[in-house]
Design a protein around this motif. Sequence first.
Motif, PDB file in Angstrom:
ATOM      1  N   VAL A  88      21.629 -55.170 -66.461  1.00 37.89           N
ATOM      2  CA  VAL A  88      22.898 -54.607 -66.954  1.00 37.89           C
ATOM      3  C   VAL A  88      23.629 -55.753 -67.656  1.00 37.89           C
ATOM      4  CG1 VAL A  88      23.037 -52.971 -65.008  1.00 37.89           C
ATOM      5  CG2 VAL A  88      24.313 -55.123 -64.901  1.00 37.89           C
ATOM      6  N   PRO A  89      24.620 -55.445 -68.504  1.00 37.26           N
ATOM      7  CA  PRO A  89      25.334 -56.531 -69.194  1.00 37.26           C
ATOM      8  C   PRO A  89      25.986 -57.497 -68.204  1.00 37.26           C
ATOM      9  CG  PRO A  89      25.924 -54.376 -70.108  1.00 37.26           C
ATOM     10  CD  PRO A  89      25.117 -54.113 -68.880  1.00 37.26           C
ATOM     11  N   GLN A  90      26.086 -58.753 -68.601  1.00 39.70           N
ATOM     12  CA  GLN A  90      26.619 -59.801 -67.727  1.00 39.70           C
ATOM     13  C   GLN A  90      27.996 -59.444 -67.143  1.00 39.70           C
ATOM     14  OE1 GLN A  90      28.094 -63.700 -69.301  1.00 39.70           O
ATOM     15  NE2 GLN A  90      26.292 -64.504 -68.252  1.00 39.70           N
ATOM     16  N   ALA A  91      28.859 -58.889 -67.975  1.00 37.70           N
ATOM     17  CA  ALA A  91      30.217 -58.574 -67.505  1.00 37.70           C
ATOM     18  C   ALA A  91      30.157 -57.608 -66.327  1.00 37.70           C
ATOM     19  CB  ALA A  91      31.046 -57.982 -68.638  1.00 37.70           C
ATOM     20  N   ARG A  92      29.168 -56.731 -66.353  1.00 34.20           N
ATOM     21  CA  ARG A  92      29.041 -55.720 -65.290  1.00 34.20           C
ATOM     22  C   ARG A  92      28.573 -56.370 -63.982  1.00 34.20           C
ATOM     23  NH1 ARG A  92      26.279 -50.198 -65.085  1.00 34.20           N
ATOM     24  NH2 ARG A  92      26.516 -50.058 -67.333  1.00 34.20           N
ATOM     25  N   TRP A  93      27.513 -57.203 -64.036  1.00 42.76           N
ATOM     26  CA  TRP A  93      27.066 -57.789 -62.761  1.00 42.76           C
ATOM     27  C   TRP A  93      28.047 -58.831 -62.245  1.00 42.76           C
ATOM     28  CZ3 TRP A  93      26.160 -62.953 -62.886  1.00 42.76           C
ATOM     29  CH2 TRP A  93      25.541 -63.543 -63.999  1.00 42.76           C
ATOM     30  N   LYS A  94      28.730 -59.512 -63.153  1.00 39.03           N
ATOM     31  CA  LYS A  94      29.701 -60.526 -62.695  1.00 39.03           C
ATOM     32  C   LYS A  94      30.834 -59.906 -61.884  1.00 39.03           C
ATOM     33  CE  LYS A  94      29.290 -64.736 -65.153  1.00 39.03           C
ATOM     34  NZ  LYS A  94      29.799 -65.728 -66.097  1.00 39.03           N
ATOM     35  N   ALA A  95      31.227 -58.700 -62.289  1.00 42.64           N
ATOM     36  CA  ALA A  95      32.327 -58.035 -61.581  1.00 42.64           C
ATOM     37  C   ALA A  95      31.891 -57.587 -60.191  1.00 42.64           C
ATOM     38  CB  ALA A  95      32.809 -56.840 -62.396  1.00 42.64           C
ATOM     39  N   ARG A  96      30.579 -57.544 -59.964  1.00 45.50           N
ATOM     40  CA  ARG A  96      30.070 -56.987 -58.698  1.00 45.50           C
ATOM     41  C   ARG A  96      30.323 -57.872 -57.482  1.00 45.50           C
ATOM     42  NH1 ARG A  96      24.408 -54.223 -60.902  1.00 45.50           N
ATOM     43  NH2 ARG A  96      25.444 -52.408 -61.814  1.00 45.50           N
ATOM     44  N   TYR A  97      30.468 -59.193 -57.691  1.00 44.03           N
ATOM     45  CA  TYR A  97      30.726 -60.048 -56.521  1.00 44.03           C
ATOM     46  C   TYR A  97      32.015 -59.591 -55.830  1.00 44.03           C
ATOM     47  CZ  TYR A  97      27.233 -63.104 -58.648  1.00 44.03           C
ATOM     48  OH  TYR A  97      26.082 -63.599 -59.187  1.00 44.03           O
ATOM     49  N   ALA A  98      33.048 -59.345 -56.634  1.00 38.41           N
ATOM     50  CA  ALA A  98      34.325 -58.895 -56.052  1.00 38.41           C
ATOM     51  C   ALA A  98      34.175 -57.501 -55.442  1.00 38.41           C
ATOM     52  CB  ALA A  98      35.413 -58.898 -57.120  1.00 38.41           C
ATOM     53  N   HIS A  99      33.409 -56.638 -56.113  1.00 39.92           N
ATOM     54  CA  HIS A  99      33.205 -55.294 -55.553  1.00 39.92           C
ATOM     55  C   HIS A  99      32.484 -55.380 -54.205  1.00 39.92           C
ATOM     56  CE1 HIS A  99      34.728 -53.673 -59.176  1.00 39.92           C
ATOM     57  NE2 HIS A  99      33.656 -53.866 -59.914  1.00 39.92           N
ATOM     58  N   ILE A 100      31.505 -56.280 -54.116  1.00 36.04           N
ATOM     59  CA  ILE A 100      30.765 -56.445 -52.859  1.00 36.04           C
ATOM     60  C   ILE A 100      31.693 -56.977 -51.768  1.00 36.04           C
ATOM     61  CG2 ILE A 100      28.971 -57.817 -51.715  1.00 36.04           C
ATOM     62  CD1 ILE A 100      27.297 -57.570 -54.303  1.00 36.04           C
ATOM     63  N   ARG A 101      32.479 -57.986 -52.110  1.00 34.51           N
ATOM     64  CA  ARG A 101      33.423 -58.528 -51.102  1.00 34.51           C
ATOM     65  C   ARG A 101      34.361 -57.436 -50.597  1.00 34.51           C
ATOM     66  NH1 ARG A 101      34.063 -62.889 -54.530  1.00 34.51           N
ATOM     67  NH2 ARG A 101      36.054 -62.079 -55.280  1.00 34.51           N
ATOM     68  N   ASN A 102      34.870 -56.658 -51.529  1.00 34.18           N
ATOM     69  CA  ASN A 102      35.814 -55.607 -51.134  1.00 34.18           C
ATOM     70  C   ASN A 102      35.140 -54.513 -50.308  1.00 34.18           C
ATOM     71  OD1 ASN A 102      37.943 -56.884 -52.420  1.00 34.18           O
ATOM     72  ND2 ASN A 102      37.569 -55.816 -54.366  1.00 34.18           N
ATOM     73  N   PHE A 103      33.942 -54.137 -50.702  1.00 31.27           N
ATOM     74  CA  PHE A 103      33.176 -53.112 -49.972  1.00 31.27           C
ATOM     75  C   PHE A 103      32.910 -53.579 -48.537  1.00 31.27           C
ATOM     76  CE2 PHE A 103      28.685 -51.662 -48.982  1.00 31.27           C
ATOM     77  CZ  PHE A 103      29.004 -50.346 -48.698  1.00 31.27           C
ATOM     78  N   GLU A 104      32.460 -54.802 -48.410  1.00 34.55           N
ATOM     79  CA  GLU A 104      32.151 -55.314 -47.068  1.00 34.55           C
ATOM     80  C   GLU A 104      33.420 -55.488 -46.239  1.00 34.55           C
ATOM     81  OE1 GLU A 104      29.726 -58.787 -47.769  1.00 34.55           O
ATOM     82  OE2 GLU A 104      27.963 -57.584 -48.300  1.00 34.55           O
ATOM     83  N   GLN A 105      34.505 -55.901 -46.885  1.00 37.86           N
ATOM     84  CA  GLN A 105      35.765 -56.036 -46.143  1.00 37.86           C
ATOM     85  C   GLN A 105      36.246 -54.672 -45.653  1.00 37.86           C
ATOM     86  OE1 GLN A 105      37.084 -59.182 -45.422  1.00 37.86           O
ATOM     87  NE2 GLN A 105      38.044 -57.864 -43.896  1.00 37.86           N
ATOM     88  N   MET A 106      36.064 -53.666 -46.487  1.00 39.87           N
ATOM     89  CA  MET A 106      36.443 -52.299 -46.081  1.00 39.87           C
ATOM     90  C   MET A 106      35.624 -51.885 -44.856  1.00 39.87           C
ATOM     91  SD  MET A 106      35.300 -48.956 -46.101  1.00 39.87           S
ATOM     92  CE  MET A 106      34.044 -48.803 -47.376  1.00 39.87           C
ATOM     93  N   LEU A 107      34.304 -52.128 -44.912  1.00 41.55           N
ATOM     94  CA  LEU A 107      33.462 -51.776 -43.755  1.00 41.55           C
ATOM     95  C   LEU A 107      33.926 -52.527 -42.513  1.00 41.55           C
ATOM     96  CD1 LEU A 107      29.842 -51.828 -45.308  1.00 41.55           C
ATOM     97  CD2 LEU A 107      31.248 -49.817 -44.803  1.00 41.55           C
ATOM     98  N   ALA A 108      34.234 -53.813 -42.664  1.00 42.25           N
ATOM     99  CA  ALA A 108      34.676 -54.618 -41.516  1.00 42.25           C
ATOM    100  C   ALA A 108      36.008 -54.090 -40.982  1.00 42.25           C
ATOM    101  CB  ALA A 108      34.801 -56.087 -41.923  1.00 42.25           C
ATOM    102  N   ASP A 109      36.928 -53.783 -41.868  1.00 40.76           N
ATOM    103  CA  ASP A 109      38.240 -53.276 -41.441  1.00 40.76           C
ATOM    104  C   ASP A 109      38.122 -51.932 -40.720  1.00 40.76           C
ATOM    105  OD1 ASP A 109      39.340 -55.500 -42.573  1.00 40.76           O
ATOM    106  OD2 ASP A 109      40.085 -54.497 -44.374  1.00 40.76           O
ATOM    107  N   GLU A 110      37.046 -51.200 -41.046  1.00 38.39           N
ATOM    108  CA  GLU A 110      36.821 -49.902 -40.400  1.00 38.39           C
ATOM    109  C   GLU A 110      35.951 -50.040 -39.148  1.00 38.39           C
ATOM    110  OE1 GLU A 110      37.866 -46.656 -41.356  1.00 38.39           O
ATOM    111  OE2 GLU A 110      39.260 -47.610 -42.749  1.00 38.39           O
ATOM    112  N   GLY A 111      35.732 -51.281 -38.708  1.00 39.14           N
ATOM    113  CA  GLY A 111      35.065 -51.484 -37.422  1.00 39.14           C
ATOM    114  C   GLY A 111      33.600 -51.881 -37.481  1.00 39.14           C
ATOM    115  N   THR A 112      33.109 -52.267 -38.653  1.00 36.38           N
ATOM    116  CA  THR A 112      31.700 -52.674 -38.765  1.00 36.38           C
ATOM    117  C   THR A 112      31.582 -54.190 -38.643  1.00 36.38           C
ATOM    118  OG1 THR A 112      31.361 -50.848 -40.297  1.00 36.38           O
ATOM    119  CG2 THR A 112      29.627 -52.513 -40.204  1.00 36.38           C
ATOM    120  N   VAL A 113      30.691 -54.619 -37.759  1.00 33.65           N
ATOM    121  CA  VAL A 113      30.375 -56.034 -37.629  1.00 33.65           C
ATOM    122  C   VAL A 113      29.227 -56.321 -38.594  1.00 33.65           C
ATOM    123  CG1 VAL A 113      29.548 -57.818 -36.059  1.00 33.65           C
ATOM    124  CG2 VAL A 113      31.089 -56.027 -35.225  1.00 33.65           C
TER     125      VAL A 113
END
Length: 266
Positions: free
Chosen positions: A136-161
């Motif tokens: 995929v274009p660079q701009a798209r994969w580069k934005a994914r690090y933040a999306h991954i951090r946010n996704f995982e933080q959401m899971l953690a905040d909802e009780g996932t270790v």
Amino acid sequence: MTPYEVTHGKGFRLADHDPRADSGIGGKKAGRAEVAKLTVRLDELHDKLYADGRHKVLVVLQGMDTSGKGGAIRKAFEGLDPTGVHVATFKAPTETELAHDFLWRIHPHAPEDGHISLFDRSHYEDVLIVRVHDLVPQARWKARYAHIRNFEQMLADEGTVIRKFFLHISKEEQAARLQARIDDPHKHWKFRKEDLTERERWDDYQEAYEEAIRRTATRDAPWIVVPADRKWHRDYVICRTMVETLESLDLRYPEPVQDLSGITVT
Ligand code: AMP
Ligand code: MG
């Protein structure tokens, strides 16, 4: 806590991590004995996690071809009651999956209360192979690090270790393991000629892993950089991390819903 845990990615360098480290255990025999003890303990803790039902655990396994993701699922999690385990394997996306955002196929496999989900590859492929091969274009994969951090933080905040394991092998060890796949007819099914072209991109992958760990290692979703040239050591670090993680949750068996004192089954 093992020395391999990365909770703050800033400044992380893969070169500082030796794939042949053995935690001072010395050898395979002693290592396997440690693993055997830890898997018994992990099984007990998993039983309690399931009964307790207040926590859920996500384990991400990433690593180069032959790094032992499948082996870790078989060995490090040996003996767990399959009822409380969900294994999800993420291969190259289907057409339907590709037509959606990159987390669409991931989220349904996040664990439910009392369960452990084991990811054999994961959403990290979308900043690894996708980056190395410009899928995929660079701009798209580069934005994914933040999306991954946010996704995982959401899971953690909802009780996932969350525990994310990078199975770190050396290039030499990969050569030996790929050769073994070619030499042993029972392993031919695991080998594709493209594995060799991927191997040629070794340095690009190491760079992609380093950046992924730098950008997504957090307190609530740490990476564990597992020295994995020795299979027993890989299992040892994973088991020990999981035992320590579950022990830190203060798990308890639920109180009986009714008073059971004085009851005898005749
Ligand atoms: P294996 O784990 O050997 O069965 O191979 C699965 C393959 O699927 C690996 O080459 C992965 O890099 C690839 N793969 C997994 N997820 C993705 C993804 N999101 N995009 C492209 N390739 C992927
Ligand atoms: Mg493969």
